[in-house]
Design an enzyme around this catalytic site. Structure first.
Site, PDB file in Angstrom:
ATOM      1  CB  SER A 105      -0.988   0.106   1.394  1.00  0.00           C
ATOM      2  OG  SER A 105      -1.407   1.271   1.477  1.00  0.00           O
ATOM      3  CE1 TYR A 128      -6.623   4.454  -1.831  1.00  0.00           C
ATOM      4  CE2 TYR A 128      -5.210   4.054  -0.322  1.00  0.00           C
ATOM      5  CZ  TYR A 128      -6.106   3.970  -0.606  1.00  0.00           C
ATOM      6  OH  TYR A 128      -6.894   2.799   0.203  1.00  0.00           O
ATOM      7  CB  THR A 152      -6.875   1.897  -4.581  1.00  0.00           C
ATOM      8  OG1 THR A 152      -5.881   0.753  -4.497  1.00  0.00           O
ATOM      9  CG2 THR A 152      -8.179   1.892  -3.939  1.00  0.00           C
ATOM     10  CE  LYS A 218      -7.592  -3.297  -3.331  1.00  0.00           C
ATOM     11  NZ  LYS A 218      -8.137  -2.414  -2.383  1.00  0.00           N
ATOM     12  CG  HIS A 242     -11.392  -0.188  -0.169  1.00  0.00           C
ATOM     13  ND1 HIS A 242     -10.751   0.457  -0.804  1.00  0.00           N
ATOM     14  CD2 HIS A 242     -10.567  -0.371   1.262  1.00  0.00           C
ATOM     15  CE1 HIS A 242      -9.449   0.941  -0.080  1.00  0.00           C
ATOM     16  NE2 HIS A 242      -9.669   0.565   0.971  1.00  0.00           N
TER      17      HIS A 242
HETATM   18  C1  FMN Z   1      -6.755  -2.527   7.725  1.00  0.00           C
HETATM   19  C2  FMN Z   1      -6.951  -2.569   6.293  1.00  0.00           C
HETATM   20  C3  FMN Z   1      -6.521  -1.431   5.553  1.00  0.00           C
HETATM   21  C4  FMN Z   1      -6.591  -1.388   4.061  1.00  0.00           C
HETATM   22  N1  FMN Z   1      -5.928  -0.268   3.400  1.00  0.00           N
HETATM   23  C5  FMN Z   1      -6.185  -0.378   2.040  1.00  0.00           C
HETATM   24  C6  FMN Z   1      -5.081   0.421   1.197  1.00  0.00           C
HETATM   25  O1  FMN Z   1      -4.284   1.164   1.927  1.00  0.00           O
HETATM   26  N2  FMN Z   1      -5.392   0.649  -0.090  1.00  0.00           N
HETATM   27  C7  FMN Z   1      -6.100  -0.183  -0.714  1.00  0.00           C
HETATM   28  O2  FMN Z   1      -6.225  -0.491  -1.963  1.00  0.00           O
HETATM   29  N3  FMN Z   1      -7.059  -1.211   0.026  1.00  0.00           N
HETATM   30  C8  FMN Z   1      -6.845  -1.182   1.430  1.00  0.00           C
HETATM   31  N4  FMN Z   1      -7.620  -2.132   2.094  1.00  0.00           N
HETATM   32  C9  FMN Z   1      -8.668  -3.021   1.325  1.00  0.00           C
HETATM   33  C10 FMN Z   1      -8.060  -4.288   0.730  1.00  0.00           C
HETATM   34  O3  FMN Z   1      -6.956  -4.094  -0.198  1.00  0.00           O
HETATM   35  C11 FMN Z   1      -8.910  -5.254   0.213  1.00  0.00           C
HETATM   36  O4  FMN Z   1      -9.832  -4.598  -0.745  1.00  0.00           O
HETATM   37  C12 FMN Z   1      -9.961  -5.770   1.257  1.00  0.00           C
HETATM   38  O5  FMN Z   1      -9.524  -5.896   2.637  1.00  0.00           O
HETATM   39  C13 FMN Z   1     -10.267  -7.112   0.894  1.00  0.00           C
HETATM   40  O6  FMN Z   1     -11.364  -7.697   1.520  1.00  0.00           O
HETATM   41  P1  FMN Z   1     -11.409  -8.675   2.843  1.00  0.00           P
HETATM   42  O7  FMN Z   1     -10.623  -7.807   3.875  1.00  0.00           O
HETATM   43  O8  FMN Z   1     -12.939  -9.373   2.980  1.00  0.00           O
HETATM   44  O9  FMN Z   1     -10.396  -9.796   2.210  1.00  0.00           O
HETATM   45  C14 FMN Z   1      -7.382  -2.056   3.362  1.00  0.00           C
HETATM   46  C15 FMN Z   1      -8.194  -3.305   4.217  1.00  0.00           C
HETATM   47  C16 FMN Z   1      -7.546  -3.430   5.408  1.00  0.00           C
HETATM   48  C17 FMN Z   1      -8.509  -4.482   6.235  1.00  0.00           C
END
Ligand code: FMN
Length: 361
Positions: A105, A128, A152, A218, A242
């Site tokens: 990330s 981002y 994203t 994404k 997300h």
């Molecule tokens: C704590 C946390 C932080 C996240 N931060 C980002 C991020 O910085 N960039 C991003 O594209 N997605 C972020 N996501 C989303 C994840 O990339 C992903 O789409 C999502 O967790 C998928 O669903 P799942 O948790 O049910 O597997 C984050 C998810 C979590 C749980």
């Protein structure tokens, strides 16, 4: 004992401070979409096939030319160090040991270069997009050996979760989205910023001239946006909401997958995240046209259980479950998996038909 990803989840809830737990597990508003990401998988039913010689099963596949040993990648997520002090370094080491890749990330707690220095498997960098910082981040990712850029596009405005606000009060945000990749030379605002609100598909197309790395978009959830993304130069689409963390009330990602595959499945690789917790979920996603899937919260649960070892533990459970599901579906490799493996519920058919109509527009 940690038999499955739900055991890892319960273990993490016990091990982590409540505000860290909520920051990882939470979703937007009423968390309807976060729950729906799971419930929608329950509605898809697998059709077992018998007596087809299922000896010699292999899960190896490629994503944008990278070989991975199971069709599960690690989604980008900020600040892994809230779950384990080694943060993304541990996640990258775990991913490499399990034979898959990590998407780092923008909001990582270790820098692009620090993670690359310890990684043993492929890395992709998640951006981002901010006009002022994009070019230098993309250049750093390319020179550190990252193999693709994940843009994203599903955070048009910051959307602090109510679970987080209850821990901090409404004026502060938790967790600290403070990127190790952006230093004091950037303004406070830049270091905390998600994508620019003005971002359009036009800027995505422009990025093709800034980086020669393949682009994964994404956060796409519709056939229309998938077509615009591929027209703008996307090499792959990561269908994702997300994890339900940004916009409550939207479709589950697995419900959105068929229309994206119908629209652009022949022009781009399609991946899916949000709600994957069992090997059968992976097979269902592959049956509906995903080339691979990825997970977010589950690797945090692995980190909480034991750093890199915990990440490997989570991935090995999924590998064993996928293997068993393949045998029960009568396949030995993923090119044998198609839509005949699942029964899609009647009330989903309308979505598929609308998407197919959209591709003819
Ligand atoms: C704590 C946390 C932080 C996240 N931060 C980002 C991020 O910085 N960039 C991003 O594209 N997605 C972020 N996501 C989303 C994840 O990339 C992903 O789409 C999502 O967790 C998928 O669903 P799942 O948790 O049910 O597997 C984050 C998810 C979590 C749980």
């Amino acid at each position: 004992v940690l038999l499955n990803l739900f055991d890892y989840e319960a273990n993490a809830e016990r091990a982590l401070p409540p505000r860290v737990w909520d920051a990882i597990a939470g979703g937007a508003k009423d968390e309807i979409t976060t729950r729906r990401n799971r419930l929608a998988f329950h509605e898809l039913l697998l059709r077992p096939r018998r007596l087809r010689n299922v000896d010699g099963r292999s899960q190896a596949t490629t994503v944008l030319g990278e070989t991975i040993s199971l069709p599960v990648m690690l989604s980008p997520a900020g600040v892994h160090n809230i779950a384990h002090p080694d943060g993304e370094k541990a996640t990258a080491i775990g991913a490499g040991r399990a034979g898959t890749l990590l998407m780092l990330s923008t909001f990582s707690s270790f820098t692009i270069e620090e993670v690359a220095a310890v990684a043993t498997g492929p890395l992709w960098f998640q951006l981002y997009y901010q006009r002022d910082t994009a070019e230098s981040l993309l250049r750093r990712a390319a020179s550190a050996g990252y193999k693709a850029i994940v843009i994203t596009v599903d955070v048009p405005v910051a959307s602090p979760k109510e679970r987080d606000l209850r821990h901090t009060g409404p004026t502060r945000t938790w967790p600290p989205v403070d990127s190790a990749n952006l230093d004091e030379t950037q303004s406070d605002q830049q270091r905390h910023a998600y994508q620019e609100a003005q971002l359009t598909f036009g800027e995505l197309a422009d990025l093709k001239s800034v980086t020669s790395l393949p682009l994964v978009i994404k956060g796409i959830m519709t056939a229309e946006d998938a077509r615009d993304a591929v027209d703008a130069g996307a090499d792959a689409i990561l269908v994702s909401n997300h994890g339900g963390r940004v916009f409550d009330g939207s479709l589950s990602s697995i419900e959105a997958l068929p229309e994206v595959v119908a629209a652009v499945g022949t022009r781009a690789e399609i991946y899916l995240d949000s709600g994957i917790r069992r090997g059968t979920d992976v097979i269902k996603a592959l049956a509906l046209g995903a080339r691979a899937v990825s997970v977010g919260r589950p690797f945090f649960y692995g980190l909480a259980a034991g750093g890199a070892d915990g990440v490997v533990g989570v991935l090995e459970i999924l590998r064993a479950e996928i293997d068993s599901a393949m045998a029960n579906c009568g396949v030995t490799s993923f090119d044998q998996i198609d839509a005949s493996v699942v029964r899609v519920p009647d009330h989903w058919i309308e979505t598929v038909t609308r998407a197919q109509a959209a591709t003819l527009r």
